[in-house]
Design a protein around this motif. Structure first.
Motif, short mmCIF file in Angstrom:
data_model
loop_
_atom_site.label_atom_id
_atom_site.label_comp_id
_atom_site.label_asym_id
_atom_site.label_seq_id
_atom_site.Cartn_x
_atom_site.Cartn_y
_atom_site.Cartn_z
N ALA A 170 0.85 -1.19 0.00
CA ALA A 170 0.00 0.00 0.00
C ALA A 170 0.89 1.23 0.00
CB ALA A 170 -0.91 0.02 1.22
N VAL A 171 0.46 2.22 -0.76
CA VAL A 171 1.11 3.53 -0.75
C VAL A 171 0.20 4.43 0.08
CG1 VAL A 171 1.91 5.47 -2.14
CG2 VAL A 171 2.07 3.13 -3.05
N ILE A 172 0.76 4.99 1.15
CA ILE A 172 -0.04 5.75 2.11
C ILE A 172 0.48 7.19 2.13
CG2 ILE A 172 -0.73 5.89 4.54
CD1 ILE A 172 0.04 2.74 4.49
N ASN A 173 -0.42 8.14 1.93
CA ASN A 173 0.00 9.54 1.85
C ASN A 173 0.17 10.17 3.23
OD1 ASN A 173 -2.54 10.40 2.76
ND2 ASN A 173 -3.23 11.09 0.75
N LYS A 174 0.50 11.45 3.25
CA LYS A 174 0.80 12.16 4.49
C LYS A 174 -0.38 12.22 5.45
CE LYS A 174 -0.05 16.78 2.56
NZ LYS A 174 -1.33 17.02 3.19
N VAL A 199 -4.72 5.52 1.97
CA VAL A 199 -4.15 4.60 0.99
C VAL A 199 -4.47 5.15 -0.41
CG1 VAL A 199 -4.19 2.25 0.05
CG2 VAL A 199 -4.40 2.62 2.53
N THR A 200 -3.42 5.48 -1.15
CA THR A 200 -3.61 6.03 -2.50
C THR A 200 -3.43 4.98 -3.58
OG1 THR A 200 -1.31 6.76 -2.62
CG2 THR A 200 -2.94 8.37 -1.80
N ARG A 251 -8.87 3.97 2.05
CA ARG A 251 -8.92 3.62 3.48
C ARG A 251 -7.98 4.54 4.24
NH1 ARG A 251 -13.20 0.17 4.76
NH2 ARG A 251 -13.63 -0.94 2.82
N LYS A 252 -8.34 4.82 5.49
CA LYS A 252 -7.58 5.79 6.29
C LYS A 252 -6.92 5.10 7.47
CE LYS A 252 -7.31 10.35 7.86
NZ LYS A 252 -6.03 10.27 8.48
N TYR A 253 -5.63 5.37 7.61
CA TYR A 253 -4.82 4.94 8.74
C TYR A 253 -4.36 6.18 9.49
CZ TYR A 253 -4.32 0.28 6.55
OH TYR A 253 -4.55 -0.96 6.02
N PRO A 254 -3.68 5.99 10.62
CA PRO A 254 -3.08 7.15 11.29
C PRO A 254 -2.03 7.81 10.38
CG PRO A 254 -3.07 5.23 12.73
CD PRO A 254 -3.49 4.76 11.38
N THR A 255 -1.71 9.04 10.67
CA THR A 255 -0.68 9.74 9.91
C THR A 255 0.64 8.99 10.03
OG1 THR A 255 -1.78 11.83 10.36
CG2 THR A 255 0.53 11.94 9.68
N PRO A 256 1.24 8.63 8.89
CA PRO A 256 2.51 7.88 8.96
C PRO A 256 3.69 8.78 9.32
CG PRO A 256 1.93 8.30 6.68
CD PRO A 256 0.79 8.83 7.52
N PRO A 257 4.79 8.18 9.76
CA PRO A 257 5.96 8.96 10.14
C PRO A 257 6.66 9.62 8.95
CG PRO A 257 6.44 6.62 10.29
CD PRO A 257 4.98 6.75 10.01
N SER A 304 6.13 10.37 4.43
CA SER A 304 5.19 10.32 3.32
C SER A 304 5.95 10.44 2.00
CB SER A 304 4.20 11.48 3.44
OG SER A 304 3.34 11.48 2.34
N PRO A 305 5.64 9.59 1.05
CA PRO A 305 4.70 8.47 1.20
C PRO A 305 5.30 7.38 2.07
CG PRO A 305 5.72 8.39 -0.97
CD PRO A 305 6.22 9.64 -0.30
N PHE A 306 4.40 6.61 2.66
CA PHE A 306 4.79 5.46 3.48
C PHE A 306 4.33 4.23 2.73
CE2 PHE A 306 4.82 2.54 7.05
CZ PHE A 306 5.92 2.97 7.78
N TYR A 307 5.10 3.17 2.78
CA TYR A 307 4.77 1.94 2.06
C TYR A 307 4.63 0.81 3.08
CZ TYR A 307 6.63 4.88 -1.60
OH TYR A 307 6.86 5.94 -2.44
N GLU A 308 3.55 0.06 2.95
CA GLU A 308 3.28 -1.03 3.87
C GLU A 308 3.00 -2.29 3.05
OE1 GLU A 308 2.91 -2.90 7.46
OE2 GLU A 308 3.47 -0.82 7.17
#
Length: 137
Positions: A80-84, A88-89, A110-116, A118-122
């Motif tokens: 997943a690519v997660i923005n600031k 999930v983008t 889908r929305k997660y907490p703000t990642p440390p 950006s972009p964050f990859y999971e």
């Protein structure tokens, strides 16, 4: 002769600068996920995001797993690519199978907490036979 070899080498080099194939991009993003989640901040973020993920994942699994199972898929990985903002983008399965498109459609937005970062990859490991849970790798 030497001049033509140099020109050919430059042409090949120029061609390789084009966008990487989807499979290469997937591996690049997965490697970046490994780097990000190996940090204290990355591990802490995963600890925060997992309960949120586990709230919506069973519905996604119920909606999407039957089609994947029918296609003979028993497991896959996705990144997943997660923005600031924690949204999930992109959700990219490791396989280009059309049977996994549902997972991507359900995860994007889908929305997660703000990642440390950006972009964050999971990276997620999904086993369609044993569980309806998918968590960080």
């Amino acid at each position: 002769m030497h001049k033509s070899v140099l020109i050919a080498a430059l042409l090949v080099t120029g061609c390789t600068s084009q966008q990487a194939p989807a499979e290469d991009r997937w591996h690049q993003l997965a490697a970046e996920s490994d780097r990000l989640t190996a940090t204290f901040r990355g591990k802490f973020w995963e600890h925060e995001m997992l309960p949120i993920h586990n709230e919506f994942w069973p519905k996604i699994f119920a909606a999407c797993a039957p089609q994947a199972k029918t296609a003979g898929i028993t497991n896959f990985k996705a990144v997943a690519v997660i923005n600031k903002d924690g949204v999930v983008t992109e959700y990219l399965p490791s396989s280009n199978s059309p049977a996994l498109k549902c997972f991507s459609e359900q995860m994007v937005g889908r929305k997660y907490p703000t990642p440390p970062e950006s972009p964050f990859y999971e990276v997620y490991t999904i086993n369609l036979e044993t569980s309806n849970q998918a968590g960080p790798n």
